[in-house]
Write a protein that holds these residues in place. Structure first.
Motif, PDB file in Angstrom:
ATOM      1  N   ARG A 208      36.575  31.655  37.028  1.00 33.78           N
ATOM      2  CA  ARG A 208      37.549  30.513  37.474  1.00 33.78           C
ATOM      3  C   ARG A 208      37.887  30.762  38.917  1.00 33.78           C
ATOM      4  O   ARG A 208      38.264  32.092  39.265  1.00 33.78           O
ATOM      5  CB  ARG A 208      38.779  30.435  36.638  1.00 33.78           C
ATOM      6  CG  ARG A 208      39.707  29.225  36.884  1.00 33.78           C
ATOM      7  CD  ARG A 208      40.816  28.983  35.981  1.00 33.78           C
ATOM      8  NE  ARG A 208      41.660  30.457  36.092  1.00 33.78           N
ATOM      9  CZ  ARG A 208      42.743  30.464  35.222  1.00 33.78           C
ATOM     10  NH1 ARG A 208      42.903  29.480  34.347  1.00 33.78           N
ATOM     11  NH2 ARG A 208      43.357  31.583  35.427  1.00 33.78           N
ATOM     12  N   TYR A 209      37.709  29.875  39.691  1.00 25.06           N
ATOM     13  CA  TYR A 209      38.025  30.009  41.237  1.00 25.06           C
ATOM     14  C   TYR A 209      39.227  28.925  41.614  1.00 25.06           C
ATOM     15  O   TYR A 209      39.605  27.973  40.876  1.00 25.06           O
ATOM     16  CB  TYR A 209      36.991  29.788  42.091  1.00 25.06           C
ATOM     17  CG  TYR A 209      35.944  31.007  42.120  1.00 25.06           C
ATOM     18  CD1 TYR A 209      35.599  31.672  42.974  1.00 25.06           C
ATOM     19  CD2 TYR A 209      35.091  30.995  40.913  1.00 25.06           C
ATOM     20  CE1 TYR A 209      34.784  32.808  43.008  1.00 25.06           C
ATOM     21  CE2 TYR A 209      34.254  32.083  40.803  1.00 25.06           C
ATOM     22  CZ  TYR A 209      34.057  32.782  41.745  1.00 25.06           C
ATOM     23  OH  TYR A 209      33.069  33.983  41.876  1.00 25.06           O
ATOM     24  N   ALA A 210      40.346  29.376  42.704  1.00 27.24           N
ATOM     25  CA  ALA A 210      41.078  28.418  43.107  1.00 27.24           C
ATOM     26  C   ALA A 210      41.076  28.396  44.592  1.00 27.24           C
ATOM     27  O   ALA A 210      40.779  29.565  45.510  1.00 27.24           O
ATOM     28  CB  ALA A 210      42.643  29.062  42.716  1.00 27.24           C
ATOM     29  N   GLU A 211      41.332  27.304  45.308  1.00 28.90           N
ATOM     30  CA  GLU A 211      41.383  26.949  46.563  1.00 28.90           C
ATOM     31  C   GLU A 211      42.484  27.751  47.431  1.00 28.90           C
ATOM     32  O   GLU A 211      43.712  27.596  46.796  1.00 28.90           O
ATOM     33  CB  GLU A 211      41.246  25.734  46.906  1.00 28.90           C
ATOM     34  CG  GLU A 211      41.138  25.128  48.273  1.00 28.90           C
ATOM     35  CD  GLU A 211      40.851  23.669  48.485  1.00 28.90           C
ATOM     36  OE1 GLU A 211      41.801  23.031  48.689  1.00 28.90           O
ATOM     37  OE2 GLU A 211      39.603  23.332  48.704  1.00 28.90           O
ATOM     38  N   GLN A 212      42.087  28.478  48.571  1.00 32.37           N
ATOM     39  CA  GLN A 212      43.361  28.960  48.961  1.00 32.37           C
ATOM     40  C   GLN A 212      43.017  28.987  50.531  1.00 32.37           C
ATOM     41  O   GLN A 212      41.894  28.527  51.332  1.00 32.37           O
ATOM     42  CB  GLN A 212      43.246  30.581  48.757  1.00 32.37           C
ATOM     43  CG  GLN A 212      43.366  30.952  47.407  1.00 32.37           C
ATOM     44  CD  GLN A 212      43.790  32.593  47.190  1.00 32.37           C
ATOM     45  OE1 GLN A 212      44.028  33.280  48.009  1.00 32.37           O
ATOM     46  NE2 GLN A 212      43.271  32.987  45.983  1.00 32.37           N
ATOM     47  N   ASN A 213      44.134  28.897  51.262  1.00 34.01           N
ATOM     48  CA  ASN A 213      44.306  28.807  52.776  1.00 34.01           C
ATOM     49  C   ASN A 213      44.280  30.127  53.433  1.00 34.01           C
ATOM     50  O   ASN A 213      44.874  31.024  53.038  1.00 34.01           O
ATOM     51  CB  ASN A 213      45.407  28.167  53.346  1.00 34.01           C
ATOM     52  CG  ASN A 213      45.515  26.721  52.801  1.00 34.01           C
ATOM     53  OD1 ASN A 213      44.707  25.950  53.186  1.00 34.01           O
ATOM     54  ND2 ASN A 213      46.786  26.242  52.317  1.00 34.01           N
ATOM     55  N   ILE A 214      42.941  30.456  54.308  1.00 35.55           N
ATOM     56  CA  ILE A 214      42.598  31.481  54.978  1.00 35.55           C
ATOM     57  C   ILE A 214      42.880  31.374  56.366  1.00 35.55           C
ATOM     58  O   ILE A 214      42.398  30.127  57.288  1.00 35.55           O
ATOM     59  CB  ILE A 214      41.136  31.780  54.698  1.00 35.55           C
ATOM     60  CG1 ILE A 214      41.014  32.185  53.239  1.00 35.55           C
ATOM     61  CG2 ILE A 214      40.964  33.208  55.463  1.00 35.55           C
ATOM     62  CD1 ILE A 214      41.775  33.052  52.638  1.00 35.55           C
TER      63      ILE A 214
ATOM     64  N   LYS B 250      42.358  27.662  60.520  1.00 36.25           N
ATOM     65  CA  LYS B 250      42.664  27.603  59.224  1.00 36.25           C
ATOM     66  C   LYS B 250      41.309  27.183  58.606  1.00 36.25           C
ATOM     67  O   LYS B 250      40.730  26.286  58.953  1.00 36.25           O
ATOM     68  CB  LYS B 250      43.756  27.218  58.754  1.00 36.25           C
ATOM     69  CG  LYS B 250      45.254  27.925  59.077  1.00 36.25           C
ATOM     70  CD  LYS B 250      46.424  27.208  58.791  1.00 36.25           C
ATOM     71  CE  LYS B 250      47.889  28.022  59.328  1.00 36.25           C
ATOM     72  NZ  LYS B 250      47.793  29.406  58.907  1.00 36.25           N
ATOM     73  N   ILE B 251      41.081  27.681  57.306  1.00 35.99           N
ATOM     74  CA  ILE B 251      40.101  27.038  56.370  1.00 35.99           C
ATOM     75  C   ILE B 251      40.376  27.271  55.037  1.00 35.99           C
ATOM     76  O   ILE B 251      41.064  28.538  54.817  1.00 35.99           O
ATOM     77  CB  ILE B 251      38.830  27.607  56.973  1.00 35.99           C
ATOM     78  CG1 ILE B 251      37.473  26.914  55.952  1.00 35.99           C
ATOM     79  CG2 ILE B 251      38.816  29.213  56.481  1.00 35.99           C
ATOM     80  CD1 ILE B 251      36.087  27.215  56.370  1.00 35.99           C
ATOM     81  N   LYS B 252      39.992  26.320  54.207  1.00 35.64           N
ATOM     82  CA  LYS B 252      40.259  26.481  52.944  1.00 35.64           C
ATOM     83  C   LYS B 252      39.010  27.060  52.230  1.00 35.64           C
ATOM     84  O   LYS B 252      37.875  26.643  52.346  1.00 35.64           O
ATOM     85  CB  LYS B 252      40.730  25.089  52.145  1.00 35.64           C
ATOM     86  CG  LYS B 252      42.023  24.590  52.594  1.00 35.64           C
ATOM     87  CD  LYS B 252      42.111  23.125  51.952  1.00 35.64           C
ATOM     88  CE  LYS B 252      43.693  22.658  52.321  1.00 35.64           C
ATOM     89  NZ  LYS B 252      44.037  21.398  51.682  1.00 35.64           N
ATOM     90  N   MET B 253      39.423  27.959  51.139  1.00 33.58           N
ATOM     91  CA  MET B 253      38.206  28.597  50.539  1.00 33.58           C
ATOM     92  C   MET B 253      38.255  28.859  49.063  1.00 33.58           C
ATOM     93  O   MET B 253      39.592  29.165  48.695  1.00 33.58           O
ATOM     94  CB  MET B 253      37.778  30.028  51.309  1.00 33.58           C
ATOM     95  CG  MET B 253      37.215  29.849  52.630  1.00 33.58           C
ATOM     96  SD  MET B 253      36.530  31.450  53.401  1.00 33.58           S
ATOM     97  CE  MET B 253      35.113  31.321  52.202  1.00 33.58           C
ATOM     98  N   ASN B 254      37.392  28.482  48.140  1.00 35.46           N
ATOM     99  CA  ASN B 254      37.589  28.841  46.662  1.00 35.46           C
ATOM    100  C   ASN B 254      37.384  30.395  46.504  1.00 35.46           C
ATOM    101  O   ASN B 254      36.175  30.966  46.731  1.00 35.46           O
ATOM    102  CB  ASN B 254      36.584  28.157  46.068  1.00 35.46           C
ATOM    103  CG  ASN B 254      36.992  26.748  45.884  1.00 35.46           C
ATOM    104  OD1 ASN B 254      37.930  26.446  45.851  1.00 35.46           O
ATOM    105  ND2 ASN B 254      35.866  25.870  46.352  1.00 35.46           N
TER     106      ASN B 254
END
Length: 219
Positions: free
Chosen positions: A52-58, A64-68
């Protein structure tokens, strides 16, 4: 149990398994351990696709970019001693996983071909609600995996169980499929046809523990 058979499709994994089997190559213990480790990395990568993955802000230097990113709590449990290089390969990818170690070996009480699997050592964190990865390069009769699962019951109820192995026999795979929960997964590089009268995989590759670390002391 869902079986994921890596070498059903051609890949670089064929080369690593071939070198593990080849008597002229497997004499090099360093290469043998490294090939087991590399197969662990490949199987770990394939296993990672099921988590399971969740979107996080990097935050990067330029924005900034959102990544799973994976959000599961993982415990890698290797069966001593042959499981150690496989454990390393998995840990190379699941580098923030917790670690568990357990001993399981064939005991021949009557000095004949009959044996029982003894579990004598266990060091493990809680498994409650976590992803449990059990690592053992050889899945012969399947008894080691089953006995280890029973020994780990006191450590809590894992959310999912994933078995990781290099070579297995159909008979052993059928046994663990019956004994493990239905939602368990087996990630395995290659599957051989049968066991011999002593319970060893044929054609297999020999004793993985001895090939990794040298012969055991005889009692």
């Amino acid at each position: 149990m869902t079986v994921h058979h890596l070498l059903e499709k051609k890949s670089i994994g064929n080369k690593f398994v071939a070198q593990l089997r080849d008597m002229s190559v497997q004499k090099d213990r360093l290469r043998f351990r490294r090939n087991v480790e590399r197969i662990g990395e490949i199987l770990g990568y394939e296993l990672s696709k099921s988590l399971r993955y969740a979107e996080q802000n990097i935050t990067t230097p330029l924005g900034k970019i959102k990544m799973n990113l994976p959000e599961e709590e993982i415990v890698i449990c290797s069966i001593l001693r042959a499981g150690l290089p496989l454990h390393t390969g998995l840990l190379n990818y699941f580098d923030d996983a917790e670690n568990s170690f357990i001993s399981a070996y064939r005991h021949h009480p009557n000095d004949d071909e009959n044996f029982e699997i003894l579990v004598e050592y266990l060091a493990s964190p809680s498994l409650e609600g976590k992803i449990l990865i059990l690592a053992d390069p050889m899945l012969a009769t399947g008894s080691s995996f089953v006995n280890v699962l029973q020994a780990l019951e006191t450590m809590g109820n894992p959310k999912e169980i994933h078995l990781v192995s290099v070579i297995g026999a159909k008979e052993g795979i059928e046994y663990v499929s019956r004994e493990f929960p239905d939602n368990s997964h087996l990630w395995i590089a290659t599957i051989d046809e049968k066991l011999d009268e002593k319970g060893y995989i044929v054609p297999g590759l020999g004793d993985a523990g001895d090939l990794c670390f040298g012969p055991k002391l005889q009692h």
